[in-house]
Design an enzyme around this catalytic site. Structure first.
Site, mmCIF file in Angstrom:
data_model
loop_
_atom_site.group_PDB
_atom_site.id
_atom_site.type_symbol
_atom_site.label_atom_id
_atom_site.label_comp_id
_atom_site.label_asym_id
_atom_site.label_seq_id
_atom_site.Cartn_x
_atom_site.Cartn_y
_atom_site.Cartn_z
ATOM 1 N N ARG A 65 45.102 -77.254 37.056
ATOM 2 C CA ARG A 65 44.638 -76.362 38.136
ATOM 3 C C ARG A 65 43.623 -75.354 37.637
ATOM 4 N NH1 ARG A 65 50.316 -77.454 39.512
ATOM 5 N NH2 ARG A 65 50.718 -76.123 37.740
ATOM 6 N N GLU A 102 60.513 -74.500 26.644
ATOM 7 C CA GLU A 102 61.935 -74.168 26.721
ATOM 8 C C GLU A 102 62.746 -75.166 25.867
ATOM 9 O OE1 GLU A 102 63.234 -73.932 30.726
ATOM 10 O OE2 GLU A 102 65.215 -73.170 30.187
HETATM 11 P P1 AMP Z 1 53.656 -70.702 30.842
HETATM 12 O O1 AMP Z 1 53.071 -71.366 29.611
HETATM 13 O O2 AMP Z 1 55.142 -70.576 30.791
HETATM 14 O O3 AMP Z 1 52.964 -69.371 31.112
HETATM 15 O O4 AMP Z 1 53.370 -71.672 32.062
HETATM 16 C C1 AMP Z 1 52.126 -71.687 32.665
HETATM 17 C C2 AMP Z 1 51.705 -73.063 33.112
HETATM 18 O O5 AMP Z 1 52.769 -73.763 33.765
HETATM 19 C C3 AMP Z 1 50.569 -72.942 34.114
HETATM 20 O O6 AMP Z 1 49.586 -73.930 33.805
HETATM 21 C C4 AMP Z 1 51.215 -73.167 35.462
HETATM 22 O O7 AMP Z 1 50.393 -73.947 36.276
HETATM 23 C C5 AMP Z 1 52.542 -73.872 35.151
HETATM 24 N N1 AMP Z 1 53.699 -73.231 35.841
HETATM 25 C C6 AMP Z 1 54.717 -72.556 35.233
HETATM 26 N N2 AMP Z 1 55.629 -72.120 36.118
HETATM 27 C C7 AMP Z 1 55.176 -72.504 37.346
HETATM 28 C C8 AMP Z 1 55.656 -72.322 38.691
HETATM 29 N N3 AMP Z 1 56.803 -71.653 38.972
HETATM 30 N N4 AMP Z 1 54.922 -72.829 39.718
HETATM 31 C C9 AMP Z 1 53.760 -73.491 39.451
HETATM 32 N N5 AMP Z 1 53.254 -73.701 38.208
HETATM 33 C C10 AMP Z 1 53.951 -73.213 37.165
#
Ligand code: AMP
Length: 182
Positions: A65, A102
């Protein structure tokens, strides 16, 4: 309309899907926002508004995205676009960064010649949760000698602490609105 009103309009354009892709996760689906011409345009304008007058050499977008938003932002600020992709997708010489999930780990990659040392880069993705993906992306950009001006996200999940993690790396973080919880 002032900025908070605009942002609550944009927040309303996001669709929330409970228990996707697994139980307990609320998936924040931006396809509804992207499909709304006014909301999409405003999102792109707002994302880089503080850096509108700055010289930006490259916008780096995180798969997938971040490609849609980052491509539009790059056009808007007359910068080049650099894709940051999942492992094994880029055809030329790559640099890689492993980061913790995780359960287990993941790898993101960039083309080694995507940037020239000293270039000013803005990182773009749709959402910041734990910040693991964006932190790895910033490390890759720094490894190639980029100056990361900012990391910009449409959605913040502040309870997961990602934006704070990036600020501790010394990178300014911009998010347009937040959702509580996971
Ligand atoms: P993080 O590395 O944990 O910050 O996760 C970020 C990535 O995971 C981004 O590319 C988001 O598009 C996706 N992502 C994580 N959680 C969600 C969520 N609740 N809804 C949509 N996309 C998410």
């Amino acid at each position: 309309m002032n900025a908070p009103d605009i942002r609550s309009d944009l927040r309303d354009a996001v669709r929330s899907i409970p228990d996707y892709p697994k139980p307990g996760i609320i998936f924040r689906d931006i396809t509804t926002l992207l499909g709304d011409a006014r909301a999409f345009r405003r999102t792109v304008d707002e994302l880089v508004q503080p850096w509108a007058g700055a010289k930006i050499d490259k916008v780096a977008g995180i798969e997938a995205r971040g490609f849609i938003l980052g491509g539009a932002v790059a056009h808007q600020v007359s910068a080049g676009f650099v894709p940051i992709r999942k492992k094994g997708k880029l055809p030329h010489k790559r640099v890689s960064m492993t980061y913790a999930l995780e359960y287990g780990e993941d790898v993101i990659e960039m083309h080694a010649d995507a940037l020239i040392k000293g270039e000013k880069v803005v990182l773009v993705d749709d959402l910041i949760a734990t910040g693991g993906t964006a932190e790895a992306a910033i490390k890759l950009l720094h490894q190639l000698g980029a100056e990361v001006l900012a990391a910009c996200f449409v959605i913040d999940l502040p309870d997961l602490g990602g934006a704070e993690k990036l600020r501790k790396l010394g990178v300014p973080v911009r998010t347009l609105f937040a959702f509580e919880g996971h």
